[in-house]
Design a protein around this motif. Structure first.
Motif, PDB file in Angstrom:
ATOM      1  N   UNK A  29       5.680  -8.206  -7.883  1.00  0.00           N
ATOM      2  CA  UNK A  29       4.374  -8.356  -6.926  1.00  0.00           C
ATOM      3  C   UNK A  29       3.481  -9.481  -7.587  1.00  0.00           C
ATOM      4  N   UNK A  30       3.439  -9.080  -9.026  1.00  0.00           N
ATOM      5  CA  UNK A  30       2.491 -10.257  -9.873  1.00  0.00           C
ATOM      6  C   UNK A  30       3.295 -11.645  -9.821  1.00  0.00           C
ATOM      7  N   UNK A  31       4.383 -11.657  -9.583  1.00  0.00           N
ATOM      8  CA  UNK A  31       5.096 -12.902  -9.591  1.00  0.00           C
ATOM      9  C   UNK A  31       4.920 -13.615  -8.089  1.00  0.00           C
ATOM     10  N   UNK A  32       4.825 -12.578  -6.989  1.00  0.00           N
ATOM     11  CA  UNK A  32       4.731 -13.114  -5.799  1.00  0.00           C
ATOM     12  C   UNK A  32       3.531 -13.546  -5.546  1.00  0.00           C
ATOM     13  N   UNK A  33       2.356 -13.170  -6.200  1.00  0.00           N
ATOM     14  CA  UNK A  33       0.823 -13.436  -5.703  1.00  0.00           C
ATOM     15  C   UNK A  33       0.847 -14.811  -5.234  1.00  0.00           C
ATOM     16  N   UNK A  34       0.939 -15.851  -6.102  1.00  0.00           N
ATOM     17  CA  UNK A  34       0.873 -17.122  -5.804  1.00  0.00           C
ATOM     18  C   UNK A  34       1.893 -17.858  -5.021  1.00  0.00           C
ATOM     19  N   UNK A  35       3.062 -17.316  -5.280  1.00  0.00           N
ATOM     20  CA  UNK A  35       4.462 -18.054  -4.556  1.00  0.00           C
ATOM     21  C   UNK A  35       4.464 -17.613  -3.203  1.00  0.00           C
ATOM     22  N   UNK A  36       4.493 -16.365  -3.016  1.00  0.00           N
ATOM     23  CA  UNK A  36       4.653 -15.853  -1.684  1.00  0.00           C
ATOM     24  C   UNK A  36       3.988 -14.289  -1.279  1.00  0.00           C
ATOM     25  N   UNK A  37       2.746 -14.349  -1.112  1.00  0.00           N
ATOM     26  CA  UNK A  37       2.148 -13.163  -1.168  1.00  0.00           C
ATOM     27  C   UNK A  37       2.413 -12.283   0.208  1.00  0.00           C
ATOM     28  N   UNK A  38       2.909 -12.805   1.120  1.00  0.00           N
ATOM     29  CA  UNK A  38       3.415 -11.792   2.021  1.00  0.00           C
ATOM     30  C   UNK A  38       4.517 -10.961   1.543  1.00  0.00           C
ATOM     31  N   UNK A  39       5.277 -11.299   0.545  1.00  0.00           N
ATOM     32  CA  UNK A  39       6.197 -10.454   0.081  1.00  0.00           C
ATOM     33  C   UNK A  39       5.782  -9.118  -0.383  1.00  0.00           C
ATOM     34  N   UNK A  40       4.334  -9.197  -0.855  1.00  0.00           N
ATOM     35  CA  UNK A  40       4.060  -8.251  -1.806  1.00  0.00           C
ATOM     36  C   UNK A  40       4.000  -6.986  -0.635  1.00  0.00           C
ATOM     37  N   UNK A  41       3.564  -7.203   0.673  1.00  0.00           N
ATOM     38  CA  UNK A  41       3.465  -6.045   1.659  1.00  0.00           C
ATOM     39  C   UNK A  41       4.794  -5.464   1.931  1.00  0.00           C
ATOM     40  N   UNK A  42       5.818  -5.851   1.484  1.00  0.00           N
ATOM     41  CA  UNK A  42       7.198  -5.061   1.818  1.00  0.00           C
ATOM     42  C   UNK A  42       7.974  -4.602   0.482  1.00  0.00           C
ATOM     43  N   UNK A  43       6.956  -4.585  -0.652  1.00  0.00           N
ATOM     44  CA  UNK A  43       7.275  -4.153  -1.693  1.00  0.00           C
ATOM     45  C   UNK A  43       7.593  -2.545  -1.950  1.00  0.00           C
ATOM     46  N   UNK A  44       8.834  -2.281  -2.132  1.00  0.00           N
ATOM     47  CA  UNK A  44       9.117  -0.803  -2.210  1.00  0.00           C
ATOM     48  C   UNK A  44       8.427  -0.075  -3.007  1.00  0.00           C
ATOM     49  N   UNK A  45       8.247  -0.624  -4.455  1.00  0.00           N
ATOM     50  CA  UNK A  45       7.577   0.135  -5.375  1.00  0.00           C
ATOM     51  C   UNK A  45       6.369   0.546  -5.185  1.00  0.00           C
ATOM     52  N   UNK A  46       5.478  -0.588  -4.723  1.00  0.00           N
ATOM     53  CA  UNK A  46       4.136  -0.299  -4.478  1.00  0.00           C
ATOM     54  C   UNK A  46       3.655   0.036  -3.039  1.00  0.00           C
ATOM     55  N   UNK A  47       4.450   0.410  -2.401  1.00  0.00           N
ATOM     56  CA  UNK A  47       4.011   0.754  -1.095  1.00  0.00           C
ATOM     57  C   UNK A  47       3.063   1.681  -0.587  1.00  0.00           C
ATOM     58  N   UNK A  48       2.622   2.602  -1.516  1.00  0.00           N
ATOM     59  CA  UNK A  48       1.616   3.408  -1.459  1.00  0.00           C
ATOM     60  C   UNK A  48       0.091   3.142  -2.089  1.00  0.00           C
ATOM     61  N   UNK A  49       0.172   1.937  -2.591  1.00  0.00           N
ATOM     62  CA  UNK A  49      -1.131   1.254  -3.298  1.00  0.00           C
ATOM     63  C   UNK A  49      -2.153   0.978  -2.063  1.00  0.00           C
ATOM     64  N   UNK A  50      -3.519   1.679  -2.367  1.00  0.00           N
ATOM     65  CA  UNK A  50      -4.464   1.502  -1.494  1.00  0.00           C
ATOM     66  C   UNK A  50      -4.621   0.335  -0.807  1.00  0.00           C
ATOM     67  N   UNK A  51      -4.445  -0.840  -1.702  1.00  0.00           N
ATOM     68  CA  UNK A  51      -4.752  -2.192  -1.213  1.00  0.00           C
ATOM     69  C   UNK A  51      -3.872  -2.563  -0.146  1.00  0.00           C
ATOM     70  N   UNK A  52      -2.712  -2.027  -0.098  1.00  0.00           N
ATOM     71  CA  UNK A  52      -1.535  -2.400   0.981  1.00  0.00           C
ATOM     72  C   UNK A  52      -1.954  -1.806   2.157  1.00  0.00           C
ATOM     73  N   UNK A  53      -2.760  -0.635   2.156  1.00  0.00           N
ATOM     74  CA  UNK A  53      -3.356  -0.306   3.598  1.00  0.00           C
ATOM     75  C   UNK A  53      -4.336  -1.073   4.056  1.00  0.00           C
ATOM     76  N   UNK A  54      -5.139  -1.680   3.198  1.00  0.00           N
ATOM     77  CA  UNK A  54      -6.321  -2.445   3.479  1.00  0.00           C
ATOM     78  C   UNK A  54      -6.393  -4.024   3.634  1.00  0.00           C
TER      79      UNK A  54
END
Ligand code: HAM
Length: 426
Positions: free
Chosen positions: A195-220
């Motif tokens: 996700x850290x790598x994807x932040x600048x390259x393609x932040x949309x991909x963070x939204x379908x990360x399987x590992x960080x799925x439950x992080x509170x920032x995902x919901x907001x």
């Protein structure tokens, strides 16, 4: 120890393969009605095709590809999906110059992903997919979705849910991208390395990360729907209104982003909501990809499509208790006794088969009783009994296995007479 099948693959044995064949036939017929033509592309392609097409930051490209070097030192990859290959072929064969536009294609073939195998997830699976190239028109988006839904409906599935979203055009996506970066940046160190790598390259991909799925920032996280410009919003609403007109119920889900990079505007998934289906409920995924053909070196050409695996479709059919008639049963089993009859049976069998009848005989030199048992096991509709006496009298005994009745028929015109009986003419 005997060699076993590789993890995540399966043998489809007789008894099971008939389901696949039936599905293939239904799909082919529906494609004929919707006017989609079949395309067959290679199972391996240059690795670069998927890096460019599917996207460098996707899980598929980063973690799941079967990539190898051939003896000439080229990097090749077993295709993980079909859209990139279809796009390549469209450009390579200049299908954009085809007077029949849009170009409507379908494919059915093995795909390969190095994923963790589980129920509904294989390393080799078969995808049926459809792609429409050369039309940016909400009615095409609706047609593509209707095609997928119709295949499921005609096969008998009832517990389906269509989930749809819009990822908007380029302008909307850039606005959304900026909003995502501002949202995640302050706390990106709480996310995984990917996700850290994807932040600048393609932040949309963070939204379908399987590992960080439950992080509170995902919901907001900012929803794409809030960032759609007028043209994108209007396009999406027209697609939805066509779905309503076609009586296809849907649910808008602003969090649906899909796992491949080429999407814009319409994105959708069809899920099974049958009870007990298991953890993976997505049966089908697709969407619009207006930039892909250009990315492949072709002229600006819009595209949209979907794909589903036959494995997940069969799992859904099974959980809904849907079974099909086995069309591969034997029409006529020849039981023969004695050398002369045995020799005659060889020729008769060939004549029946040539006449379009599915026919079988004994090959193990079994006794009469055992041959009848074998005939029964094949599910034969009729059994033709031929012995020395029958040969002498130029007759054959035909037993109807459903009613048990037996008829003596002339041996000389048995094939033509049997054909009439088996097609219900007499
Ligand atoms: P996808 O969502 O990666 O999209 O895959 C589409 C479908 O392929 C899934 O919904 C599922 O049915 C099946 N599938 C994927 N991975 C596996 C697996 N490991 N085992 C079993 N089935 C699997 C695509 O591939 C896009 N090319 C779809 C598309 C076509 N978009 C536009 N055109």
């Amino acid at each position: 120890m005997a060699i076993q099948i590789p993890r995540g693959t399966q043998d489809i044995l007789p008894g099971e393969v008939e389901k696949w064949q039936y599905i293939e036939e239904v799909v082919k017929d529906i494609c004929r009605r919707y006017q989609y033509k079949e395309i067959r592309t290679p199972i391996f392609e240059h690795t670069e095709l998927f890096q460019k097409g599917v996207g460098d930051t996707t899980d598929i490209v980063q973690k799941e590809m079967y990539t190898f070097e051939d003896r000439g030192g080229r990097s090749l990859t077993l295709r993980p999906e079909g859209t990139a290959s279809v796009a390549r072929s469209f450009v390579e064969h200049k299908m954009f110059g085809n007077p029949n536009q849009p170009v409507k294609l379908y494919y059915n073939g093995q795909m390969f992903r190095y994923e963790r195998p589980q129920k509904g997830r294989f390393r080799q699976f078969v995808q049926f997919g459809a792609e429409v190239l050369g039309a940016q028109e909400p009615s095409i988006d609706a047609e593509v979705i209707a095609l997928a839904m119709e295949i499921y409906r005609e096969l008998g599935l009832k517990n389906l849910k269509l989930v749809i979203n819009s990822l908007g055009d380029k302008e909307s996506r850039i606005a959304h991208r900026d909003a995502l970066i501002s949202h995640f940046k302050p706390r990106i160190n709480e996310f995984c390395g990917d996700c850290q790598n994807r932040l600048e390259k393609n932040p949309l991909r963070i939204l379908d990360c399987k590992k960080d799925r439950d992080h509170e920032l995902m919901k907001t996280a900012p929803s794409i729907l809030e960032y759609l410009n007028e043209a994108s919003k209007e396009y999406f609403e027209k697609v939805l209104s066509y779905l309503t007109a076609l009586e296809i119920p849907f649910e808008v889900d602003a969090t649906l982003v899909r796992g491949l990079d080429y999407y814009n505007h319409t994105a959708f998934e069809i899920m099974s909501n049958a009870e007990g289906f298991g953890a993976i409920t997505t049966l089908c995924g697709g969407g619009r990809y207006n930039g892909l053909i250009q990315e492949m070196g072709g002229p600006e050409t819009p595209g949209i499509g979907f794909a589903f695996s036959i494995e997940r479709l069969i799992a859904a059919l099974e959980i809904e208790g849907i079974s099909f008639n086995d069309e591969t049963k034997v029409d006529c089993y020849i039981v023969s006794l004695g050398e002369e009859a045995k020799d005659y049976a060889v020729v008769l069998l060939q004549q029946l088969r040539k006449a379009g009848i599915s026919a079988e005989k004994d090959y193990l030199d079994r006794k009469m009783k055992a041959q009848l048992k074998a005939a029964d096991r094949t599910g034969a509709r009729f059994v033709a009994i031929l012995g020395e006496d029958e040969i002498k009298k130029n007759v054959i005994n035909l037993k109807d296995m459903e009613t048990g009745s037996q008829t003596e028929m002339s041996l000389s015109d048995f094939v033509s007479e049997f054909k009439k009986i088996s097609t219900g003419e007499v």
